[in-house]
Design a protein around this motif. Sequence first.
Motif, PDB file in Angstrom:
ATOM      1  N   ARG A  80       0.831  -1.212   0.000  1.00  0.00           N
ATOM      2  CA  ARG A  80       0.000   0.000   0.000  1.00  0.00           C
ATOM      3  C   ARG A  80       0.859   1.253   0.000  1.00  0.00           C
ATOM      4  O   ARG A  80       0.546   2.251  -0.665  1.00  0.00           O
ATOM      5  CB  ARG A  80      -0.914  -0.009   1.225  1.00  0.00           C
ATOM      6  CG  ARG A  80      -2.034  -1.031   1.158  1.00  0.00           C
ATOM      7  CD  ARG A  80      -2.864  -1.010   2.424  1.00  0.00           C
ATOM      8  NE  ARG A  80      -3.444   0.295   2.667  1.00  0.00           N
ATOM      9  CZ  ARG A  80      -4.038   0.642   3.808  1.00  0.00           C
ATOM     10  NH1 ARG A  80      -4.113  -0.247   4.797  1.00  0.00           N
ATOM     11  NH2 ARG A  80      -4.551   1.845   3.965  1.00  0.00           N
TER      12      ARG A  80
ATOM     13  N   ALA B  65       2.118   1.719  -3.445  1.00  0.00           N
ATOM     14  CA  ALA B  65       1.058   2.262  -4.300  1.00  0.00           C
ATOM     15  C   ALA B  65       0.837   3.741  -4.011  1.00  0.00           C
ATOM     16  O   ALA B  65       0.624   4.549  -4.925  1.00  0.00           O
ATOM     17  CB  ALA B  65      -0.237   1.473  -4.086  1.00  0.00           C
ATOM     18  N   LEU B  66       0.886   4.098  -2.725  1.00  0.00           N
ATOM     19  CA  LEU B  66       0.724   5.506  -2.372  1.00  0.00           C
ATOM     20  C   LEU B  66       1.883   6.334  -2.917  1.00  0.00           C
ATOM     21  O   LEU B  66       1.687   7.469  -3.370  1.00  0.00           O
ATOM     22  CB  LEU B  66       0.640   5.653  -0.853  1.00  0.00           C
ATOM     23  CG  LEU B  66       0.434   7.084  -0.334  1.00  0.00           C
ATOM     24  CD1 LEU B  66      -0.888   7.648  -0.840  1.00  0.00           C
ATOM     25  CD2 LEU B  66       0.476   7.126   1.183  1.00  0.00           C
TER      26      LEU B  66
ATOM     27  N   ALA C 268       2.427  10.395  -9.224  1.00  0.00           N
ATOM     28  CA  ALA C 268       1.473  10.847 -10.241  1.00  0.00           C
ATOM     29  C   ALA C 268       0.933  12.233  -9.898  1.00  0.00           C
ATOM     30  O   ALA C 268       0.762  13.092 -10.776  1.00  0.00           O
ATOM     31  CB  ALA C 268       0.327   9.838 -10.358  1.00  0.00           C
ATOM     32  N   LEU C 269       0.658  12.457  -8.618  1.00  0.00           N
ATOM     33  CA  LEU C 269       0.202  13.784  -8.198  1.00  0.00           C
ATOM     34  C   LEU C 269       1.273  14.840  -8.457  1.00  0.00           C
ATOM     35  O   LEU C 269       0.969  15.969  -8.856  1.00  0.00           O
ATOM     36  CB  LEU C 269      -0.148  13.768  -6.708  1.00  0.00           C
ATOM     37  CG  LEU C 269      -1.507  13.174  -6.339  1.00  0.00           C
ATOM     38  CD1 LEU C 269      -1.641  13.101  -4.830  1.00  0.00           C
ATOM     39  CD2 LEU C 269      -2.634  14.011  -6.922  1.00  0.00           C
TER      40      LEU C 269
ATOM     41  N   ASP D  48       3.485   5.690  -5.641  1.00  0.00           N
ATOM     42  CA  ASP D  48       3.180   5.874  -7.066  1.00  0.00           C
ATOM     43  C   ASP D  48       2.128   6.966  -7.253  1.00  0.00           C
ATOM     44  O   ASP D  48       2.224   7.789  -8.179  1.00  0.00           O
ATOM     45  CB  ASP D  48       2.679   4.558  -7.663  1.00  0.00           C
ATOM     46  CG  ASP D  48       3.767   3.493  -7.691  1.00  0.00           C
ATOM     47  OD1 ASP D  48       4.959   3.864  -7.616  1.00  0.00           O
ATOM     48  OD2 ASP D  48       3.423   2.299  -7.772  1.00  0.00           O
ATOM     49  N   ARG D  49       1.128   6.960  -6.361  1.00  0.00           N
ATOM     50  CA  ARG D  49       0.086   7.985  -6.463  1.00  0.00           C
ATOM     51  C   ARG D  49       0.662   9.374  -6.212  1.00  0.00           C
ATOM     52  O   ARG D  49       0.320  10.340  -6.898  1.00  0.00           O
ATOM     53  CB  ARG D  49      -1.020   7.683  -5.458  1.00  0.00           C
ATOM     54  CG  ARG D  49      -2.187   8.665  -5.526  1.00  0.00           C
ATOM     55  CD  ARG D  49      -3.192   8.387  -4.434  1.00  0.00           C
ATOM     56  NE  ARG D  49      -4.240   9.391  -4.395  1.00  0.00           N
ATOM     57  CZ  ARG D  49      -5.094   9.545  -3.405  1.00  0.00           C
ATOM     58  NH1 ARG D  49      -5.032   8.729  -2.365  1.00  0.00           N
ATOM     59  NH2 ARG D  49      -6.021  10.487  -3.434  1.00  0.00           N
TER      60      ARG D  49
ATOM     61  N   ALA E  50      -2.547  12.925   0.472  1.00  0.00           N
ATOM     62  CA  ALA E  50      -1.448  11.981   0.255  1.00  0.00           C
ATOM     63  C   ALA E  50      -0.471  12.010   1.422  1.00  0.00           C
ATOM     64  O   ALA E  50       0.013  10.970   1.879  1.00  0.00           O
ATOM     65  CB  ALA E  50      -0.728  12.309  -1.055  1.00  0.00           C
TER      66      ALA E  50
END
Length: 418
Positions: free
Chosen positions: A60, A63-64, A70-71, A66-67, A208
């Motif tokens: 997780r 994944a965060l 992306a942000l 990566d997020r 985030a």
Amino acid sequence: MTALVRGMVVGLTLAAAALAAAVPGRAQERADLDAARSTLDETEQALGAARSEERALAARLAALADRVEALRAGSEDAARQVAAKEAAVAALERQAADLEVRVGVLQQSLASRHADTGRLLMTLQRIARMPPAVMTLGTDRPLDVVRAATLAQALLQRLEAESDQMRTELQEIADARAAVRSHRQVIQAALADVKRETERLDRLRREAAAAGAELGEAMAAASGRARALGDEAATLTDRVRRLEQAARQAAWARAYFRAPSVRPEPPAAAAPETTTARAPVPAVPPPATGPVFPTDGRVTVAFGERDGAVTTSRGVTFATAPRSRIVAPEAGLVAFAGPFRGYGLLLILEHANGYHTLLAGLDRVDVGIGDSVAAGQDVGRMGQPERGTPSLYFELRERGRPINPLPWLKAGQRKASG
């Protein structure tokens, strides 16, 4: 001789009684070992669950990450868009300012033309109020009449031109003002878009960051639980290993006392956790010198002497100094080292030619099963009882049969002296 030594001698002499008394002890040993294994299984299951949770949280967190990346990329793109919109807003502001200036110029021009047109209108109105007969008869020269008519015509044409120009300028002013209003609306919409996008990106970054902090704390907690459970599992594994080793030692000692005429196979020492096989126990080394006394203490109970009203000693009891060192009487291997129910700390050494020596009453044993010892090597320490003098019980067996150790020890002493 102290009550402790009497108890050891009685127990070592009456093996059957000792074994009968040890049956509940064996049951307790099995219960302790089973309980330790059960706790170890539960701990390993909890450790597996904690490590699974740790892996899930790590996934997780990745994944965060990566997020967040992306942000970050989206934020950079949005920042470029915001910059472009701000540049467009600045350009629109400049255009609106230019239009405002243009409106001012047009208004000044319109005011000037309005004054000129007013004067022309006043002149034409005066001419219009004059009757044609007056204009014709009031002059002696017809040429002046023609000139007056021509002037009036010219004034009328100029008035029409000024009116057209004023209408054009008024339309330009109206168009400029409409353009200014449109620019203002576009500017307001662009600024609203910039504000919304900025607020959205700020909110996403805060979310985030909060999620990252929460996952980080959960990850740290899960890692801490996994480490604690791992340490607990390692401790329990070591405890199970020690209990198993103690059970093997106790079983060997019971077999040793149960059948003194038969030499049982000594238990193997517990293998280190990092190995998969135990190295073979080396052969018993031959004596390099004669045997030595295990202590400098004096003999308080000799072999064969009656100890109390019932039993006869099968060994020798020495009174020692407090905390004195105890040495191996002869070179050999450690066959048993550890507590034995009813006897305290027990040390059994295996020597060449079928000999065994037994030492009981130690406060500390410094060797382990399978260790090779030399004659005179320190193997343990005596304690310091609250009352009386420490007592060491020493026994010598030849092929499982107790024999008097004093002649054997004295022979070694004579050999060493000369």
